[in-house]
Write a protein that holds these residues in place. Sequence first.
Motif, PDB file in Angstrom:
ATOM      1  N   PRO A  14       0.808  -1.226   0.000  1.00  0.00           N
ATOM      2  CA  PRO A  14       0.000   0.000   0.000  1.00  0.00           C
ATOM      3  C   PRO A  14       0.839   1.273   0.000  1.00  0.00           C
ATOM      4  N   VAL A  15       2.029   1.217   0.623  1.00  0.00           N
ATOM      5  CA  VAL A  15       2.895   2.386   0.664  1.00  0.00           C
ATOM      6  C   VAL A  15       3.994   2.222  -0.370  1.00  0.00           C
ATOM      7  N   ARG A  16       4.148   3.199  -1.267  1.00  0.00           N
ATOM      8  CA  ARG A  16       5.191   3.128  -2.276  1.00  0.00           C
ATOM      9  C   ARG A  16       6.526   3.466  -1.645  1.00  0.00           C
ATOM     10  N   ARG A  17       7.177   2.451  -1.087  1.00  0.00           N
ATOM     11  CA  ARG A  17       8.391   2.693  -0.319  1.00  0.00           C
ATOM     12  C   ARG A  17       9.505   3.319  -1.151  1.00  0.00           C
ATOM     13  N   GLU A  18       9.533   3.036  -2.455  1.00  0.00           N
ATOM     14  CA  GLU A  18      10.620   3.576  -3.254  1.00  0.00           C
ATOM     15  C   GLU A  18      10.469   5.072  -3.483  1.00  0.00           C
ATOM     16  N   THR A  19       9.338   5.653  -3.091  1.00  0.00           N
ATOM     17  CA  THR A  19       9.197   7.098  -3.182  1.00  0.00           C
ATOM     18  C   THR A  19       9.720   7.766  -1.908  1.00  0.00           C
ATOM     19  N   TRP A  20      10.064   6.975  -0.899  1.00  0.00           N
ATOM     20  CA  TRP A  20      10.576   7.540   0.339  1.00  0.00           C
ATOM     21  C   TRP A  20      11.967   8.116   0.093  1.00  0.00           C
ATOM     22  N   PRO A  21      12.350   9.105   0.863  1.00  0.00           N
ATOM     23  CA  PRO A  21      13.691   9.691   0.689  1.00  0.00           C
ATOM     24  C   PRO A  21      14.774   8.687   1.058  1.00  0.00           C
ATOM     25  N   LEU A  22      15.909   8.799   0.405  1.00  0.00           N
ATOM     26  CA  LEU A  22      17.054   7.952   0.719  1.00  0.00           C
ATOM     27  C   LEU A  22      17.814   8.600   1.873  1.00  0.00           C
ATOM     28  N   VAL A  23      17.874   7.913   2.985  1.00  0.00           N
ATOM     29  CA  VAL A  23      18.477   8.468   4.200  1.00  0.00           C
ATOM     30  C   VAL A  23      19.641   7.588   4.638  1.00  0.00           C
ATOM     31  N   GLY A  24      20.733   8.227   5.030  1.00  0.00           N
ATOM     32  CA  GLY A  24      21.845   7.503   5.616  1.00  0.00           C
ATOM     33  C   GLY A  24      22.687   6.703   4.646  1.00  0.00           C
ATOM     34  N   ARG A  25      22.544   6.958   3.343  1.00  0.00           N
ATOM     35  CA  ARG A  25      23.278   6.161   2.358  1.00  0.00           C
ATOM     36  C   ARG A  25      24.177   7.013   1.463  1.00  0.00           C
ATOM     37  N   ALA A  26      24.389   8.253   1.815  1.00  0.00           N
ATOM     38  CA  ALA A  26      25.185   9.138   0.953  1.00  0.00           C
ATOM     39  C   ALA A  26      26.599   8.613   0.759  1.00  0.00           C
ATOM     40  N   ASP A  27      27.227   8.151   1.841  1.00  0.00           N
ATOM     41  CA  ASP A  27      28.593   7.644   1.731  1.00  0.00           C
ATOM     42  C   ASP A  27      28.654   6.386   0.880  1.00  0.00           C
ATOM     43  N   GLU A  28      27.684   5.460   1.113  1.00  0.00           N
ATOM     44  CA  GLU A  28      27.662   4.227   0.331  1.00  0.00           C
ATOM     45  C   GLU A  28      27.404   4.522  -1.142  1.00  0.00           C
ATOM     46  N   LEU A  29      26.506   5.465  -1.404  1.00  0.00           N
ATOM     47  CA  LEU A  29      26.169   5.819  -2.786  1.00  0.00           C
ATOM     48  C   LEU A  29      27.406   6.311  -3.528  1.00  0.00           C
ATOM     49  N   ALA A  30      28.152   7.202  -2.903  1.00  0.00           N
ATOM     50  CA  ALA A  30      29.352   7.745  -3.527  1.00  0.00           C
ATOM     51  C   ALA A  30      30.426   6.671  -3.678  1.00  0.00           C
ATOM     52  N   TYR A  31      30.550   5.814  -2.669  1.00  0.00           N
ATOM     53  CA  TYR A  31      31.589   4.780  -2.694  1.00  0.00           C
ATOM     54  C   TYR A  31      31.317   3.744  -3.781  1.00  0.00           C
ATOM     55  N   VAL A  32      30.050   3.317  -3.902  1.00  0.00           N
ATOM     56  CA  VAL A  32      29.704   2.322  -4.926  1.00  0.00           C
ATOM     57  C   VAL A  32      29.921   2.895  -6.322  1.00  0.00           C
ATOM     58  N   ALA A  33      29.466   4.125  -6.543  1.00  0.00           N
ATOM     59  CA  ALA A  33      29.638   4.745  -7.856  1.00  0.00           C
ATOM     60  C   ALA A  33      31.121   4.864  -8.206  1.00  0.00           C
ATOM     61  N   ARG A  34      31.928   5.260  -7.231  1.00  0.00           N
ATOM     62  CA  ARG A  34      33.369   5.393  -7.475  1.00  0.00           C
ATOM     63  C   ARG A  34      34.007   4.030  -7.745  1.00  0.00           C
ATOM     64  N   SER A  35      33.574   3.008  -7.018  1.00  0.00           N
ATOM     65  CA  SER A  35      34.113   1.664  -7.204  1.00  0.00           C
ATOM     66  C   SER A  35      33.783   1.127  -8.589  1.00  0.00           C
ATOM     67  N   LEU A  36      32.601   1.462  -9.097  1.00  0.00           N
ATOM     68  CA  LEU A  36      32.211   1.008 -10.432  1.00  0.00           C
ATOM     69  C   LEU A  36      32.983   1.756 -11.514  1.00  0.00           C
ATOM     70  N   GLU A  37      33.269   3.010 -11.259  1.00  0.00           N
ATOM     71  CA  GLU A  37      34.060   3.783 -12.218  1.00  0.00           C
ATOM     72  C   GLU A  37      35.478   3.227 -12.319  1.00  0.00           C
ATOM     73  N   GLU A  38      36.037   2.819 -11.178  1.00  0.00           N
ATOM     74  CA  GLU A  38      37.432   2.407 -11.127  1.00  0.00           C
ATOM     75  C   GLU A  38      37.633   0.907 -11.277  1.00  0.00           C
ATOM     76  N   GLY A  39      36.617   0.102 -10.949  1.00  0.00           N
ATOM     77  CA  GLY A  39      36.749  -1.347 -10.996  1.00  0.00           C
ATOM     78  C   GLY A  39      35.784  -1.982 -11.974  1.00  0.00           C
ATOM     79  N   ARG A  40      35.517  -3.266 -11.763  1.00  0.00           N
ATOM     80  CA  ARG A  40      34.666  -4.000 -12.698  1.00  0.00           C
ATOM     81  C   ARG A  40      33.281  -4.282 -12.154  1.00  0.00           C
ATOM     82  N   GLY A  41      33.141  -4.367 -10.835  1.00  0.00           N
ATOM     83  CA  GLY A  41      31.823  -4.683 -10.314  1.00  0.00           C
ATOM     84  C   GLY A  41      31.729  -4.526  -8.818  1.00  0.00           C
ATOM     85  N   VAL A  42      30.487  -4.395  -8.346  1.00  0.00           N
ATOM     86  CA  VAL A  42      30.201  -4.271  -6.915  1.00  0.00           C
ATOM     87  C   VAL A  42      29.023  -5.183  -6.596  1.00  0.00           C
ATOM     88  N   LEU A  43      29.109  -5.872  -5.475  1.00  0.00           N
ATOM     89  CA  LEU A  43      28.008  -6.686  -4.988  1.00  0.00           C
ATOM     90  C   LEU A  43      27.547  -6.138  -3.650  1.00  0.00           C
TER      91      LEU A  43
END
Length: 211
Positions: A14-43
């Motif tokens: 009933p609640v569209r959870r993916e419309t909720w704001p992303l909280v507490g993940r700024a560091d992970e978001l930047a780190y994953v994006a950087r890892s993908l730019e520099e490496g081959r994959g992230v799990l």
Amino acid sequence: MTPSLAIRFVQFGPVRRETWPLVGRADELAYVARSLEEGRGVLLAGAAGVGKSRLASEVVASMAEDGWSTVAVSVGTESASAPFSPFAALLSEGELGDGVDRIVRATHAIEARGERVLVSVDDAHLLDDVSVAFLRHLLTATTARLLLTVRSGTPAPEGLQSMWQSGDVHRIEVQPLSRPEVADLLDRVLAAPVDLAVTRWVWVTSEGNPL
């Protein structure tokens, strides 16, 4: 720019959870994006509902805005009985062919999208063996980057496990939200101050799991 291919098999409550704001993940978001730019994959690994799928979708959106061609698929339990079904949209109409033929044709489809291609697979632990072989082929024979999510504690195909055990794919454990982050999320979702007793109850009950 080549349009992104998004294949989704996601049901929302009933609640569209993916419309909720992303909280507490700024560091992970930047780190994953950087890892993908520099490496081959992230799990991204974590418990059900901890936010690994949401984090992956945000990374895909961010990299698409940065000019990457993105292919995002979500794997269902039917994958085991229908080999290669998560990537069927990469194949042209007609006969599917055997496993090797599917891998070759799907690889050509990925390579045709250019040198900056991100392939994101949600719930990769449910992949069939042919699909896992396809991902391994992308790692060794193309410039495509892989972004995978798996549920911690759930068995995964050996071919998938070898990707992070060998270091070809960098495994990151997605942690639950902290108590201040849970309070921040409540404030943003409800758009009003939340009583401390309520915040404490939500924190104790959820243990920082957004789902």
